[in-house]
Design a protein around this motif. Structure first.
Motif, PDB file in Angstrom:
ATOM      1  N   ALA A 184      -1.378 -14.022 -11.013  1.00 44.22           N
ATOM      2  CA  ALA A 184      -2.270 -12.859 -10.978  1.00 44.22           C
ATOM      3  C   ALA A 184      -3.605 -13.213 -10.329  1.00 44.22           C
ATOM      4  N   LEU A 185      -4.146 -14.389 -10.672  1.00 43.53           N
ATOM      5  CA  LEU A 185      -5.421 -14.806 -10.082  1.00 43.53           C
ATOM      6  C   LEU A 185      -5.293 -15.054  -8.582  1.00 43.53           C
ATOM      7  N   SER A 186      -4.105 -15.487  -8.143  1.00 41.36           N
ATOM      8  CA  SER A 186      -3.911 -15.722  -6.711  1.00 41.36           C
ATOM      9  C   SER A 186      -3.972 -14.424  -5.921  1.00 41.36           C
ATOM     10  N   LEU A 187      -3.762 -13.298  -6.607  1.00 36.48           N
ATOM     11  CA  LEU A 187      -3.788 -12.002  -5.921  1.00 36.48           C
ATOM     12  C   LEU A 187      -5.209 -11.534  -5.632  1.00 36.48           C
ATOM     13  N   LEU A 188      -6.214 -12.278  -6.107  1.00 33.99           N
ATOM     14  CA  LEU A 188      -7.593 -11.922  -5.766  1.00 33.99           C
ATOM     15  C   LEU A 188      -7.806 -11.971  -4.258  1.00 33.99           C
ATOM     16  N   GLY A 189      -6.991 -12.775  -3.568  1.00 36.46           N
ATOM     17  CA  GLY A 189      -7.072 -12.823  -2.115  1.00 36.46           C
ATOM     18  C   GLY A 189      -6.316 -11.701  -1.442  1.00 36.46           C
ATOM     19  N   SER A 190      -5.581 -10.902  -2.218  1.00 31.83           N
ATOM     20  CA  SER A 190      -4.847  -9.733  -1.702  1.00 31.83           C
ATOM     21  C   SER A 190      -5.188  -8.541  -2.584  1.00 31.83           C
ATOM     22  N   PRO A 191      -6.382  -7.976  -2.432  1.00 34.73           N
ATOM     23  CA  PRO A 191      -6.857  -6.936  -3.354  1.00 34.73           C
ATOM     24  C   PRO A 191      -5.918  -5.752  -3.495  1.00 34.73           C
ATOM     25  N   HIS A 192      -5.237  -5.362  -2.402  1.00 34.89           N
ATOM     26  CA  HIS A 192      -4.362  -4.193  -2.513  1.00 34.89           C
ATOM     27  C   HIS A 192      -3.178  -4.475  -3.420  1.00 34.89           C
ATOM     28  N   LYS A 193      -2.668  -5.710  -3.392  1.00 31.51           N
ATOM     29  CA  LYS A 193      -1.570  -6.081  -4.290  1.00 31.51           C
ATOM     30  C   LYS A 193      -2.050  -6.130  -5.732  1.00 31.51           C
ATOM     31  N   LEU A 194      -3.238  -6.676  -5.940  1.00 31.69           N
ATOM     32  CA  LEU A 194      -3.798  -6.760  -7.287  1.00 31.69           C
ATOM     33  C   LEU A 194      -4.031  -5.362  -7.859  1.00 31.69           C
ATOM     34  N   LEU A 195      -4.608  -4.468  -7.061  1.00 27.91           N
ATOM     35  CA  LEU A 195      -4.865  -3.105  -7.530  1.00 27.91           C
ATOM     36  C   LEU A 195      -3.555  -2.370  -7.803  1.00 27.91           C
ATOM     37  N   GLU A 196      -2.560  -2.621  -6.978  1.00 30.39           N
ATOM     38  CA  GLU A 196      -1.263  -1.997  -7.192  1.00 30.39           C
ATOM     39  C   GLU A 196      -0.663  -2.449  -8.523  1.00 30.39           C
ATOM     40  N   GLY A 197      -0.750  -3.761  -8.801  1.00 26.93           N
ATOM     41  CA  GLY A 197      -0.240  -4.284 -10.059  1.00 26.93           C
ATOM     42  C   GLY A 197      -0.974  -3.702 -11.254  1.00 26.93           C
ATOM     43  N   LEU A 198      -2.302  -3.592 -11.152  1.00 27.66           N
ATOM     44  CA  LEU A 198      -3.090  -3.015 -12.239  1.00 27.66           C
ATOM     45  C   LEU A 198      -2.747  -1.543 -12.455  1.00 27.66           C
ATOM     46  N   ARG A 199      -2.498  -0.849 -11.367  1.00 27.95           N
ATOM     47  CA  ARG A 199      -2.124   0.572 -11.483  1.00 27.95           C
ATOM     48  C   ARG A 199      -0.787   0.717 -12.198  1.00 27.95           C
ATOM     49  N   TYR A 200       0.165  -0.129 -11.850  1.00 22.86           N
ATOM     50  CA  TYR A 200       1.455  -0.088 -12.538  1.00 22.86           C
ATOM     51  C   TYR A 200       1.286  -0.400 -14.020  1.00 22.86           C
ATOM     52  N   ARG A 201       0.521  -1.456 -14.313  1.00 20.33           N
ATOM     53  CA  ARG A 201       0.369  -1.852 -15.720  1.00 20.33           C
ATOM     54  C   ARG A 201      -0.304  -0.758 -16.535  1.00 20.33           C
ATOM     55  N   SER A 202      -1.262  -0.067 -15.934  1.00 23.74           N
ATOM     56  CA  SER A 202      -1.954   0.998 -16.668  1.00 23.74           C
ATOM     57  C   SER A 202      -1.018   2.152 -17.013  1.00 23.74           C
ATOM     58  N   ALA A 203       0.080   2.285 -16.273  1.00 24.03           N
ATOM     59  CA  ALA A 203       1.027   3.382 -16.510  1.00 24.03           C
ATOM     60  C   ALA A 203       1.841   3.171 -17.784  1.00 24.03           C
ATOM     61  N   PHE A 204       1.927   1.918 -18.263  1.00 28.24           N
ATOM     62  CA  PHE A 204       2.644   1.668 -19.523  1.00 28.24           C
ATOM     63  C   PHE A 204       1.788   0.775 -20.427  1.00 28.24           C
ATOM     64  N   LEU A 205       0.517   1.124 -20.517  1.00 28.22           N
ATOM     65  CA  LEU A 205      -0.474   0.286 -21.194  1.00 28.22           C
ATOM     66  C   LEU A 205      -0.170   0.098 -22.674  1.00 28.22           C
TER      67      LEU A 205
END
Length: 430
Positions: A184-205
């Motif tokens: 997850a921390l490695s995705l800081l270099g790919s913000p769109h992937k990180l935001l996408e993952g956070l958006r998915y996680r928020s859908a089943f929080l």
């Protein structure tokens, strides 16, 4: 054989990579035919019933292919190949030869199932297979669902299930927490992937997401009733209606192998222009290694340009996106490598080859895949080892089944084909 047709380029697979390859080749003035087993373009990634439900990127990709003059043969299946320049295609029951100057394989990937007691029960399917069923009309409001597997696919599937009204009880990731956190921390270099993952996680929080957790067995009679989960060093039983269980994705290489293309580590080997080891054949997307949509599209652009005769042209943006995708794939492989415990879940009575009812107890790990085929009929059934081949590769280190014609379409999951009708659902647990 009912006829013969000839085009400049055939693309097998209408997912993101196939659409990009076809569009690029057609834009160069080539006659391009795309063959796909589905009723609609988009592949498993952009599977849909209505284009209105698709992301903008998917709709634009499909529109560009249409505008470029690409011809689509949907609900069609390549069943054999006389050579890389002549395919035998089943067009809804009508067999025909299709001649081509160049062939691009964009055959995608399938789920890897590792057998455990009860994995063949109705109500147990693949993770992506369950998502595909929902997209095809399966109704899940109020149904209790457990997801167990590994890799980023868990997140969008859990989000899809939650949006469909399912009660997602648990998402179990077999990789350890420290590895997942580093990923997850490695995705800081790919913000769109990180935001996408956070958006998915928020859908089943409200759903627990547990690492170092996996299903050890499923129980029921004619229908799934409970699953047993190893979590935080302990076993617990959960009542549920559906279980989505699979251990990542593996490339679909059957057609490539039939053509004689080199395959290494389960993926089609390609060069800088996405060329395979067989002249006149290119490959793009997840069949060359699972690496995500961006890299798959980039590979499609490169393959489409090369197959279309643009070898002198360098698609620099695509080359950069491909390199980024390959680095991402390496991080995924390291993070979500299968732990020994999930490779050894099957007991002696667990079925490994569903087509031929071959159990774990009938197999000797000291055998080769060929010996298992000769002595126990492993991989000799209708799916030709599509499920048991990758499973045995993970469990015993065997090679995949050698494909034979007629090639079969990849399965949705352990019993996903039984629910291929839109809107069907099994009886509710009482």
């Amino acid at each position: 054989m009912s006829g013969h047709r000839r085009v400049d380029i055939v693309v097998v697979g209408a997912g993101p990579a196939g659409l990009a390859a076809a569009t690029t080749a057609a834009a160069g003035g080539r006659r391009v035919l795309v063959i796909d087993q589905a009723l609609r373009t988009g592949g498993q990634v952009w599977r849909h019933r209505s284009e209105a439900t698709l992301p903008k990127r998917a709709r634009e990709s499909m529109a560009r292919a249409q505008s470029a003059g690409v011809t689509f043969a949907l609900d069609a299946q390549v069943v054999d190949a006389n050579s890389p320049h002549e395919l035998i295609v089943d067009f809804r029951g009508r067999m025909a030869r299709v001649g081509t100057e160049a062939l691009i394989l964009a055959t995608g990937a399938k789920e890897r199932f590792l057998p455990f007691p009860g994995w063949t029960l109705p109500g147990v399917t693949g993770i992506g297979g369950l998502q595909a069923l929902v997209k095809s009309g399966l109704r899940l409001p109020g149904r209790r669902v457990v997801l167990a597997g590994t890799g980023p696919l868990l997140l969008p599937v859990a989000a899809t299930l939650a949006a469909s009204g399912a009660e997602v009880l648990l998402v179990a990731e077999q990789a350890g927490g420290a590895r997942v956190l580093r990923f997850a921390l490695s995705l800081l270099g790919s913000p769109h992937k990180l935001l996408e993952g956070l958006r998915y996680r928020s859908a089943f929080l409200s759903t627990p997401y547990r690492t170092a957790a996996w299903v050890t067995r499923a129980d029921g009679t004619s229908q799934l009733r409970t699953v047993t989960v190893h979590e935080r060093g302990e076993q617990r039983t959960i009542e549920c209606d559906w279980l989505g269980a699979a251990m990542g994705l593996v490339p679909n290489t059957e057609l490539a192998q039939l053509l004689g293309c080199a395959v290494r580590d389960g993926a089609i080997v390609v060069g800088e222009a996405q060329e395979t080891s067989v002249p006149g054949v290119w490959a793009a997307g997840e069949c060359t290694g699972v690496k995500g949509d961006d890299a798959s599209i980039a590979e499609g652009v490169i393959a489409g340009g090369a197959a279309g005769g643009e070898r002198h042209r360098v698609h620099r943006a695509a080359v950069r996106a491909r390199a980024s995708g390959r680095r991402f794939a390496k991080r995924m492989d390291e993070t979500f490598a299968l732990r020994p415990e999930v490779r050894a879940l099957a007991d002696a009575d667990t079925i490994v080859c569903r087509c031929e009812d071959v159990t774990r107890g009938q197999l000797d790990p000291a055998w080769s895949q060929r010996q298992a085929k000769l002595w126990a009929r492993l991989g000799m059934g209708a799916c030709q080892g599509a499920v048991c081949g990758p499973a045995c590769a993970a469990m015993f280190g065997w090679g995949d089944n050698a494909p034979r014609p007629p090639l079969q379409a990849p399965l949705l999951g352990p019993w996903g084909d039984a629910l291929s009708g839109e809107g069907q659902e099994p009886p509710r647990n009482s």
